[in-house]
Design a protein around this motif. Structure first.
Motif, PDB file in Angstrom:
ATOM      1  N   LEU A 251     -17.105  -3.687  -9.184  1.00 42.71           N
ATOM      2  CA  LEU A 251     -16.110  -2.740  -9.686  1.00 42.71           C
ATOM      3  C   LEU A 251     -16.419  -2.331 -11.124  1.00 42.71           C
ATOM      4  CD1 LEU A 251     -12.782  -4.269  -8.293  1.00 42.71           C
ATOM      5  CD2 LEU A 251     -13.897  -2.170  -7.550  1.00 42.71           C
ATOM      6  N   ALA A 252     -16.790  -3.326 -11.952  1.00 41.39           N
ATOM      7  CA  ALA A 252     -17.035  -3.054 -13.365  1.00 41.39           C
ATOM      8  C   ALA A 252     -18.265  -2.171 -13.577  1.00 41.39           C
ATOM      9  CB  ALA A 252     -17.203  -4.368 -14.123  1.00 41.39           C
ATOM     10  N   THR A 253     -19.280  -2.341 -12.751  1.00 38.46           N
ATOM     11  CA  THR A 253     -20.528  -1.587 -12.915  1.00 38.46           C
ATOM     12  C   THR A 253     -20.524  -0.261 -12.166  1.00 38.46           C
ATOM     13  OG1 THR A 253     -21.529  -2.770 -11.041  1.00 38.46           O
ATOM     14  CG2 THR A 253     -21.874  -3.689 -13.258  1.00 38.46           C
ATOM     15  N   GLY A 254     -19.547  -0.056 -11.312  1.00 38.73           N
ATOM     16  CA  GLY A 254     -19.493   1.184 -10.550  1.00 38.73           C
ATOM     17  C   GLY A 254     -20.230   1.140  -9.234  1.00 38.73           C
ATOM     18  N   LEU A 255     -20.859   0.004  -8.915  1.00 38.84           N
ATOM     19  CA  LEU A 255     -21.497  -0.104  -7.598  1.00 38.84           C
ATOM     20  C   LEU A 255     -20.457   0.084  -6.496  1.00 38.84           C
ATOM     21  CD1 LEU A 255     -23.905  -3.147  -8.151  1.00 38.84           C
ATOM     22  CD2 LEU A 255     -24.511  -0.725  -8.004  1.00 38.84           C
ATOM     23  N   LEU A 256     -19.250  -0.456  -6.733  1.00 39.53           N
ATOM     24  CA  LEU A 256     -18.119  -0.267  -5.836  1.00 39.53           C
ATOM     25  C   LEU A 256     -17.134   0.640  -6.565  1.00 39.53           C
ATOM     26  CD1 LEU A 256     -16.987  -1.133  -3.072  1.00 39.53           C
ATOM     27  CD2 LEU A 256     -15.859  -3.037  -4.215  1.00 39.53           C
ATOM     28  N   HIS A 257     -16.885   1.801  -6.007  1.00 38.89           N
ATOM     29  CA  HIS A 257     -16.085   2.796  -6.715  1.00 38.89           C
ATOM     30  C   HIS A 257     -15.239   3.592  -5.725  1.00 38.89           C
ATOM     31  CE1 HIS A 257     -19.811   4.679  -5.382  1.00 38.89           C
ATOM     32  NE2 HIS A 257     -19.145   5.822  -5.337  1.00 38.89           N
ATOM     33  N   TYR A 258     -14.345   4.380  -6.269  1.00 36.65           N
ATOM     34  CA  TYR A 258     -13.444   5.168  -5.427  1.00 36.65           C
ATOM     35  C   TYR A 258     -14.045   6.544  -5.126  1.00 36.65           C
ATOM     36  CZ  TYR A 258      -9.600   1.860  -6.002  1.00 36.65           C
ATOM     37  OH  TYR A 258      -8.819   0.742  -5.959  1.00 36.65           O
ATOM     38  N   GLU A 259     -13.923   6.931  -3.859  1.00 36.81           N
ATOM     39  CA  GLU A 259     -14.285   8.280  -3.435  1.00 36.81           C
ATOM     40  C   GLU A 259     -13.182   8.820  -2.541  1.00 36.81           C
ATOM     41  OE1 GLU A 259     -18.036   8.539  -1.534  1.00 36.81           O
ATOM     42  OE2 GLU A 259     -19.195   8.062  -3.338  1.00 36.81           O
ATOM     43  N   GLU A 260     -13.067  10.129  -2.480  1.00 37.57           N
ATOM     44  CA  GLU A 260     -12.056  10.738  -1.628  1.00 37.57           C
ATOM     45  C   GLU A 260     -12.584  10.880  -0.211  1.00 37.57           C
ATOM     46  OE1 GLU A 260     -10.537  14.361  -3.195  1.00 37.57           O
ATOM     47  OE2 GLU A 260      -9.176  13.324  -4.558  1.00 37.57           O
ATOM     48  N   VAL A 261     -11.734  10.474   0.750  1.00 34.68           N
ATOM     49  CA  VAL A 261     -12.061  10.640   2.166  1.00 34.68           C
ATOM     50  C   VAL A 261     -10.841  11.207   2.856  1.00 34.68           C
ATOM     51  CG1 VAL A 261     -13.701   8.747   2.202  1.00 34.68           C
ATOM     52  CG2 VAL A 261     -11.315   8.292   2.723  1.00 34.68           C
ATOM     53  N   ALA A 262     -11.004  11.634   4.095  1.00 30.89           N
ATOM     54  CA  ALA A 262      -9.886  12.231   4.823  1.00 30.89           C
ATOM     55  C   ALA A 262      -8.883  11.160   5.228  1.00 30.89           C
ATOM     56  CB  ALA A 262     -10.390  12.959   6.067  1.00 30.89           C
ATOM     57  N   LEU A 263      -7.777  11.135   4.508  1.00 32.41           N
ATOM     58  CA  LEU A 263      -6.704  10.190   4.816  1.00 32.41           C
ATOM     59  C   LEU A 263      -5.457  10.597   4.063  1.00 32.41           C
ATOM     60  CD1 LEU A 263      -5.634   7.483   5.950  1.00 32.41           C
ATOM     61  CD2 LEU A 263      -6.367   6.448   3.816  1.00 32.41           C
ATOM     62  N   ALA A 264      -4.362  10.696   4.781  1.00 30.72           N
ATOM     63  CA  ALA A 264      -3.101  10.990   4.112  1.00 30.72           C
ATOM     64  C   ALA A 264      -2.441   9.699   3.680  1.00 30.72           C
ATOM     65  CB  ALA A 264      -2.178  11.758   5.063  1.00 30.72           C
ATOM     66  N   GLU A 265      -1.887   9.693   2.490  1.00 29.77           N
ATOM     67  CA  GLU A 265      -1.231   8.488   2.000  1.00 29.77           C
ATOM     68  C   GLU A 265       0.040   8.218   2.790  1.00 29.77           C
ATOM     69  OE1 GLU A 265      -0.544   8.913  -2.107  1.00 29.77           O
ATOM     70  OE2 GLU A 265      -2.661   8.800  -2.639  1.00 29.77           O
ATOM     71  N   GLY A 266       0.329   6.949   2.984  1.00 25.18           N
ATOM     72  CA  GLY A 266       1.534   6.580   3.702  1.00 25.18           C
ATOM     73  C   GLY A 266       2.781   6.991   2.932  1.00 25.18           C
ATOM     74  N   ILE A 267       3.796   7.391   3.648  1.00 24.06           N
ATOM     75  CA  ILE A 267       5.047   7.783   3.021  1.00 24.06           C
ATOM     76  C   ILE A 267       6.145   6.882   3.522  1.00 24.06           C
ATOM     77  CG2 ILE A 267       4.384  10.206   2.734  1.00 24.06           C
ATOM     78  CD1 ILE A 267       5.832  10.869   5.278  1.00 24.06           C
ATOM     79  N   GLY A 268       7.189   6.801   2.752  1.00 27.33           N
ATOM     80  CA  GLY A 268       8.309   5.959   3.158  1.00 27.33           C
ATOM     81  C   GLY A 268       8.976   6.513   4.396  1.00 27.33           C
ATOM     82  N   GLY A 269       9.596   5.673   5.186  1.00 28.05           N
ATOM     83  CA  GLY A 269      10.264   6.151   6.385  1.00 28.05           C
ATOM     84  C   GLY A 269      11.081   5.070   7.014  1.00 28.05           C
ATOM     85  N   SER A 270      11.668   5.358   8.157  1.00 29.34           N
ATOM     86  CA  SER A 270      12.511   4.397   8.839  1.00 29.34           C
ATOM     87  C   SER A 270      11.703   3.230   9.372  1.00 29.34           C
ATOM     88  CB  SER A 270      13.269   5.093   9.971  1.00 29.34           C
ATOM     89  OG  SER A 270      14.176   6.040   9.458  1.00 29.34           O
ATOM     90  N   LEU A 271      10.532   3.514   9.930  1.00 30.88           N
ATOM     91  CA  LEU A 271       9.640   2.464  10.411  1.00 30.88           C
ATOM     92  C   LEU A 271       8.209   2.904  10.158  1.00 30.88           C
ATOM     93  CD1 LEU A 271       9.752   0.279  13.582  1.00 30.88           C
ATOM     94  CD2 LEU A 271       7.687   1.597  13.094  1.00 30.88           C
ATOM     95  N   SER A 272       7.454   2.063   9.449  1.00 33.99           N
ATOM     96  CA  SER A 272       6.058   2.394   9.158  1.00 33.99           C
ATOM     97  C   SER A 272       5.147   1.279   9.653  1.00 33.99           C
ATOM     98  CB  SER A 272       5.846   2.592   7.647  1.00 33.99           C
ATOM     99  OG  SER A 272       6.516   3.748   7.190  1.00 33.99           O
ATOM    100  N   VAL A 273       4.053   1.674  10.273  1.00 33.85           N
ATOM    101  CA  VAL A 273       3.025   0.734  10.712  1.00 33.85           C
ATOM    102  C   VAL A 273       1.777   1.014   9.892  1.00 33.85           C
ATOM    103  CG1 VAL A 273       1.701  -0.168  12.652  1.00 33.85           C
ATOM    104  CG2 VAL A 273       3.995   0.757  13.042  1.00 33.85           C
ATOM    105  N   TYR A 274       1.337   0.006   9.139  1.00 31.89           N
ATOM    106  CA  TYR A 274       0.170   0.136   8.280  1.00 31.89           C
ATOM    107  C   TYR A 274      -0.979  -0.674   8.880  1.00 31.89           C
ATOM    108  CZ  TYR A 274       3.812   1.434   4.889  1.00 31.89           C
ATOM    109  OH  TYR A 274       4.885   2.006   4.248  1.00 31.89           O
ATOM    110  N   TYR A 275      -2.034   0.007   9.284  1.00 35.96           N
ATOM    111  CA  TYR A 275      -3.235  -0.662   9.751  1.00 35.96           C
ATOM    112  C   TYR A 275      -4.138  -0.807   8.522  1.00 35.96           C
ATOM    113  CZ  TYR A 275      -1.210   1.017  14.123  1.00 35.96           C
ATOM    114  OH  TYR A 275      -0.346   1.283  15.157  1.00 35.96           O
TER     115      TYR A 275
END
Length: 440
Positions: free
Chosen positions: A34-58
Motif C-alpha cells: 500500500l505504501a509503495t503503490g504496488l497495491l493501489h486503488y483503481e476504478e472498476v464497474a461497481l455501484a456502491e452499496g446504498i442503505g435500504g430495508s435489507l442489504s446483502v453484501y457479498y
C-alpha cells in the motif's frame, strides 16, 4: 591475500543479511504494498452499496467467501469469513468501517463448512464483533497434533461425527462459543430439521426469514457438502445461498424437493413449486463446475426467469483453482444469462444487493437494487425482461501489473535480491581471478 579473504567474508555476510531482511519484510508485505503503490486503488464497474430495508453484501475477500446481511430491523448476519490471512482481515475491517456506524457485534454468524477459505478469518471477525447466535457444521474441531484442542460444542454433535484437524477451524469454533461481557452466545449445529433454527424477524410487511434446507445427512466424504442451502426472503424477494455445497448435498436437496411435491406432507420444502423463482443465486464453491448444477438451478428458478437471475461468484483474481470454471460460465451463457447478471468479486469487488422502498418517479412498493441501479425483477421472481443497466464505477484495490503478472512485494523484493546476489557473486568471482593472476 588476507585482504581478499576478509572482503569475501564481508560480502557473503552482507548477502546473508540482505536475504534475512528481505524475508522479514515480507511479513509486512500488505502494508508495504500500500505504501509503495504496488497495491493501489483503481476504478472498476461497481455501484456502491446504498442503505435500504435489507442489504446483502457479498464481500470481496479474494479467493474465499464472506457474506454480510443487514436486516430491516437493524440486525446483522455474517456468513463465512474468508481465508486466514492479513489481507482478508483488513478487507473485513474496511468493509465494516465503511458500511456500519459504531458496530459492536453480529446478531448471527453462520459457518457453512470447515475449509479455511470460509472459516479462516471468521474467528478474527467474531473476536472483534461477537455473534449472539452462531451456526456451525456437524464436524468436530480437534486442533492440530502440535496444538490439540477440545471442541467446546462436542456434546451437541451427532454420534460418530468426523473430525477436522486444522488450527483455522479450531480457532473459528472456539470464537463462536467464547463468552463476552455483554452476552453468552448460543451455538447451533446446523440442522434443517430443527425449525427453531430458522432466523425470523420484523413485523407485518417487514417480516423476513432465513431458512435452512440442507445438509440432509450427518456425515459427508467432502467437507464442502456440509454447507447449508439457505433461502433469505424479504417482501417476496429471495436470495439463494449454499456455501460450497457439492453434488452430494445438492442431489439430496433436489430429491427432497421433488419428493415434497407428492408426499402429502406439509412442510417448508413445499415452497419450491413450479412458480418458485429466486432473485439471486450465490453460485456454489466459487463458481466450480461441481456445484450449482442444472437440477439445482431448476429448483430455484422458473424456465423464463432463470436467465434474469443475478448469479454471484465469490473468487480471487487469478486464483490457482481456475474459479469460476468455464463449465459454469458456459452453462449460464447457454441459459441466456447476460454478462451483466453474472456478478464476480474478482472483477467488480464487493457486490451489494438491496431490497428497499422505490422512491423513483415510477416507484411503487419495494424493489431490488444492484448498488444504485434498480432491477426490473419483481417479488415473485425475475420474468423475461431486458437486462438492467450496468453499474457505476467505484475504487477497488488492485496490484500494479507487468503484463498479466501482479507485482507483489515478495515478488519485487526477491527479484531485487536475486539481482543484488548475482552482482555480489560476480564481483567475488572477478576478485578471485585477479588474485589468482597476482599469485602467478
Amino acid at each position: 591475500m588476507a585482504k581478499v579473504k576478509s572482503s569475501t567474508v564481508i560480502q557473503l555476510v552482507i548477502l546473508v543479511l540482505a536475504a534475512v531482511a528481505a524475508g522479514i519484510s515480507c511479513i509486512w508485505s500488505y502494508d508495504i504494498e500500500l505504501a509503495t503503490g504496488l497495491l493501489h486503488y483503481e476504478e472498476v464497474a461497481l455501484a456502491e452499496g446504498i442503505g435500504g430495508s435489507l442489504s446483502v453484501y457479498y464481500v470481496d475477500v479474494g479467493q474465499g467467501d464472506c457474506t454480510v446481511v443487514s436486516l430491516p430491523d437493524g440486525k446483522t448476519i455474517i456468513i463465512d469469513g474468508g481465508e486466514n490471512n492479513k489481507k482478508t482481515e483488513t478487507a473485513i475491517d474496511s468493509f465494516i468501517a465503511e458500511t456500519f456506524t459504531d458496530f459492536k457485534y453480529f446478531d448471527y454468524a453462520i459457518l457453512t463448512h470447515p475449509d479455511s477459505d470460509h472459516c479462516g478469518s471468521l474467528d478474527y471477525a467474531l473476536e472483534k464483533y461477537p455473534a449472539r447466535v452462531s451456526y456451525r457444521p456437524n464436524v468436530e474441531a480437534v486442533g492440530t497434533k502440535a496444538n490439540p484442542t477440545v471442541d467446546p460444542g462436542k456434546a451437541d454433535l451427532s454420534t460418530g461425527a468426523v473430525t477436522k484437524d486444522t488450527a483455522a477451524y479450531a480457532k473459528c469454533i472456539t470464537a463462536m462459543y467464547a463468552q463476552n461481557a455483554d452476552f453468552t452466545p448460543t451455538v447451533y449445529v446446523t440442522d434443517p430439521a430443527d425449525e427453531n433454527q430458522t432466523i425470523r424477524g420484523g413485523e407485518g410487511d417487514d417480516e423476513y426469514s432465513l431458512t435452512f434446507f440442507s445438509p440432509l445427512s450427518k456425515k459427508y466424504s467432502d467437507w464442502n457438502d456440509y454447507s447449508p442451502i439457505m433461502i433469505l426472503e424479504y417482501r417476496g424477494f429471495k436470495f439463494a445461498m449454499s456455501g460450497d455445497a457439492e453434488k452430494a448435498n445438492e442431489t439430496e436437496f433436489v430429491a427432497k424437493v421433488n419428493a415434497a411435491k407428492t408426499d402429502g406432507v406439509t412442510d417448508k420444502y413445499d415452497i419450491f413449486t413450479d412458480d418458485f423463482c429466486v432473485n439471486a443465486i450465490k453460485t456454489g464453491h466459487h463458481g466450480s463446475r461441481t456445484s450449482t448444477s442444472q437440477a439445482y438451478i431448476d429448483v430455484m428458478t422458473t424456465e423464463g426467469g432463470a436467465k434474469n437471475v443475478y448469479y454471484i461468484i465469490s473468487c480471487g483474481d487469478g486464483n490457482s483453482y481456475g474459479h469460476p470454471h468455464s463449465e459454469t460460465l458456459n452453462k449460464l451463457d447457454g441459459m441466456g444469462v447476460p454478462e451483466e447478471n453474472i456478478l464476480r468479486t474478482d472483477l467488480v469487488g464487493t457486490i451489494t444487493l438491496t431490497v428497499k422502498e422505490d422512491s423513483g418517479e415510477d416507484g411503487e412498493g419495494y424493489a431490488l437494487f444492484y448498488g444504485n441501479n434498480k432491477s426490473d425483477q419483481n417479488p415473485s421472481g425475475p420474468s423475461e425482461q431486458e437486462p438492467t443497466d450496468p453499474p457505476e464505477t467505484t475504487k477497488v484495490l488492485v496490484y500494479y501489473k507487468i503484463g498479466s503478472i501482479d507485482i507483489t512485494w515478495p515478488l519485487a523484493v526477491w527479484a531485487a535480491y536475486v539481482i543484488f546476489a548475482l552482482l555480489v557473486l560476480a564481483n567475488l568471482f572477478a576478485n578471485g581471478k585477479k588474485s589468482g593472476r597476482k599469485r602467478r
